[in-house]
Write an enzyme that holds these catalytic residues in place. Structure first.
Site, short mmCIF file in Angstrom:
data_model
loop_
_atom_site.label_atom_id
_atom_site.label_comp_id
_atom_site.label_asym_id
_atom_site.label_seq_id
_atom_site.Cartn_x
_atom_site.Cartn_y
_atom_site.Cartn_z
CD GLU A 348 3.20 -1.51 -2.23
OE1 GLU A 348 4.14 -0.09 -3.10
OE2 GLU A 348 2.43 -2.60 -3.39
C1 TNX Z 1 4.95 -0.18 -6.13
S1 TNX Z 1 7.45 -2.01 -6.38
C2 TNX Z 1 4.73 -1.35 -6.39
C3 TNX Z 1 3.25 -1.52 -7.43
C4 TNX Z 1 2.73 -1.10 -7.60
C5 TNX Z 1 4.13 0.39 -8.21
C6 TNX Z 1 3.48 1.26 -8.93
C7 TNX Z 1 6.71 -3.03 -5.96
C8 TNX Z 1 7.35 -3.97 -5.32
N1 TNX Z 1 4.82 -2.71 -5.30
O1 TNX Z 1 1.87 -2.15 -6.36
O2 TNX Z 1 2.36 -1.23 -9.11
O3 TNX Z 1 4.51 0.61 -6.97
O4 TNX Z 1 4.69 2.45 -9.28
#
Ligand code: TNX
Length: 534
Positions: A348
């Site tokens: 992300e």
């Molecule tokens: C997505 S899964 C994220 C996390 C968050 C999570 C909450 C991922 C690689 N990144 O930063 O905590 O969703 O469910």
């Protein structure tokens, strides 16, 4: 008259014969049904993960205060497993079982015998054979790790009261039989996000015990994120003094000193669990950016962040200082991490351009390599020029997983719709999120890593990991609620052969854990999908 008397006699004889036959038949049936489907059979016990092979036999072994744990080799390694077993058995039994060398005179009956064997029967280091006879218990493996996994099976074969902290006045019988067992995947883990909420060393140790009980062997610690930097880096002390000071909800944060981290690693090692440290980058870095203005492109620090948005922060990809910083961080953590992996996050990074992102991951890849570690990253890292053997952790994008495979990466399966332990069970769950899915206990169990993503087959997969993100999870009780009873299912997916897994049968075994969970004092979710044996 005489005729009548004779008839009566014959009638009586016939009826007596029928009665005797009937009784014999009844006794045979009663006995055979007892030994076929009795609760006393090893194959009828509720082991999780289900072992590869179980052979039943008549009888049982009784653990008593006179039992000794015998070891066959004079190796410190096996001795420490034996001591672990002795310590584990002590609180509930009240027995102080001695660990002794296995010599002729003390191999009398009533003992637990641990042995190393170089037999080719053992598929890998975690494989074990456990045989319970009336006289002794024999546990064999090719390594102490295998013995440790086998001890977890022995633990589940003992009455549930073995999980108690106080002495229980019961008979410690273990039903006879033989188990041959080995895991299907080599990577079986769970993640704990200690950034969104901080968890103390004691809480992490508790988590390690949960994983160990179900033969998991990796603990992934998400040590940094926007909301908090949780590991001491000696060359960059403000990461923790500033970056570690808060957590989600604006409450007090915390961090692990390097000594704390070493203690966690040591505790994990004692449970044959490898710690996988993660420093998330280039996104998810607000805590670091808030600690050092010079890490920002404009030399200005943002405020500390205690909300739960994602995707707004990025390290400054153009600055050389950024790579000096990363080098220091990876170097210091690698030096206190005996396991082979370093997780670089990479998810992300919406505030980093694609070009910058790929440039950044390529450079960081070289740094990790320099410190002798193997890279794991969330599936997005495949957009960079990742090298052969990198592990891409599949969480969201099938496209990324398939592209990673084409670059000869291995895949770690953490599909958010199935394996995210921070997802609510249903819309009424008091804790958790639901952006990926609601994940009831059956959804969590009833899938197969090797046929979930088209083109990703068993050979591409290193294993399975269930992440616990902690935006809504504040303490160990919350952790227990999200993890139990989903975690044993993830452990079984990773360990047991696909051919032995099926939800209808599994849910019965899980339901039989009720008493054990209660004695373990777990704050577990009593899912309506499970026939709990109360
Ligand atoms: C997505 S899964 C994220 C996390 C968050 C999570 C909450 C991922 C690689 N990144 O930063 O905590 O969703 O469910």
């Amino acid at each position: 008259m005489e005729n009548q008397a004779n008839n009566k006699k014959q009638f009586l004889i016939r009826n007596t014969i029928i009665a005797i036959f009937g009784l014999a038949l009844f006794l045979t049936l009663a006995f055979s049904s007892r030994s076929n489907s009795s609760e006393n059979d090893m194959s009828q016990t509720s082991l999780i993960p289900i072992p590869v092979q179980i052979e039943d036999s008549e009888g049982s072994f009784e653990l008593t205060s006179r039992t000794a744990i015998l070891i066959s080799e004079n190796e410190a390694e096996i001795e420490s497993v034996a001591n672990y077993l002795s310590e584990f058995l002590k609180p509930a039994t009240g027995f102080d079982l001695p660990v002794k060398q296995n010599s002729e005179e003390n191999s009398r009956s009533g003992n637990i015998i641990l042995a190393l064997s170089k037999d080719s029967e053992f598929q890998n280091e975690e494989a074990y054979i456990l045989e319970v006879l009336d006289e002794n218990v024999h546990l064999e493996a090719s390594s102490s790790e295998g013995l440790f996994r086998g001890i977890q099976t022995l633990r589940q074969l003992l009455p549930a009261e073995i999980e108690s902290n106080t002495v229980q006045d019961i008979k410690w019988n273990i039903t006879s039989g033989k188990i041959k067992d080995h895991p299907q995947y080599s990577y079986r883990g769970a993640m704990l996000d200690v950034s969104r909420h901080f968890f103390s060393v004691e809480e992490v140790k508790q988590y390690i015990e949960f994983l160990a009980a179900y033969k998991m062997n990796k603990l992934h610690l998400h040590l940094s994120d926007d909301q908090g930097w949780r590991i001491e880096i000696k060359k960059w002390p403000k990461l923790t003094s500033i970056g570690g000071s808060k957590e989600v909800g604006d409450t007090e944060g915390g961090f692990y000193t390097q000594e704390d981290y070493k203690e966690i690693v040591k505790y994990a090692q004692k449970h044959y669990i490898i710690v996988v440290p993660e420093i998330d980058m280039p996104g998810h870095t607000n805590a670091a950016l808030a600690s050092y203005p010079e890490l920002n492109c404009d030399d200005k620090s943002p405020e500390l962040y205690t909300g739960i948005e994602v995707g707004f922060s990025s390290l400054c990809v153009d600055k050389e200082l950024t790579y000096e910083f990363i080098d220091d961080v990876i170097g210091e953590i690698a030096a206190i991490t005996p396991g082979p992996y370093f997780h670089i996050g990479g998810d992300e990074s919406h505030a980093t351009s694609k070009e910058d992102y790929n440039y950044f991951i390529n450079r960081v890849q070289k740094i990790v390599k320099k410190y002798g570690k193997k890279i794991i990253g969330w599936d997005e890292i495949q957009t960079a020029a990742i090298e052969e053997g990198v592990i891409a952790q599949f969480w969201a994008s099938e496209e990324n997983a398939v592209a990673a495979k084409k670059k000869k990466a291995k895949i770690l399966m953490s599909p958010s719709k199935r394996a995210y332990m921070d997802m609510q069970y249903d819309s009424l769950s008091p804790l958790g999120l639901h952006w990926a899915a609601y994940i009831e206990v059956d959804d969590a169990y009833d899938w197969n890593p090797s046929n979930l993503v088209p083109e990703i087959t068993k050979d591409d997969i290193v294993g399975i990991e269930a992440p616990l993100w902690t935006e809504t999870i504040e303490d160990i009780e919350d952790v227990e609620y999200m993890v139990f009873p989903r975690l044993p299912g993830y452990a079984e997916i990773g360990w047991s052969p696909d051919s032995l897994r099926n939800w209808e049968e599994y849910k019965i075994r899980l339901g039989k854990q009720y008493k054990r969970f209660k004695i373990m004092d777990l704050n577990f979710y009593e899912s309506p999908k499970v026939p709990w044996e109360k």
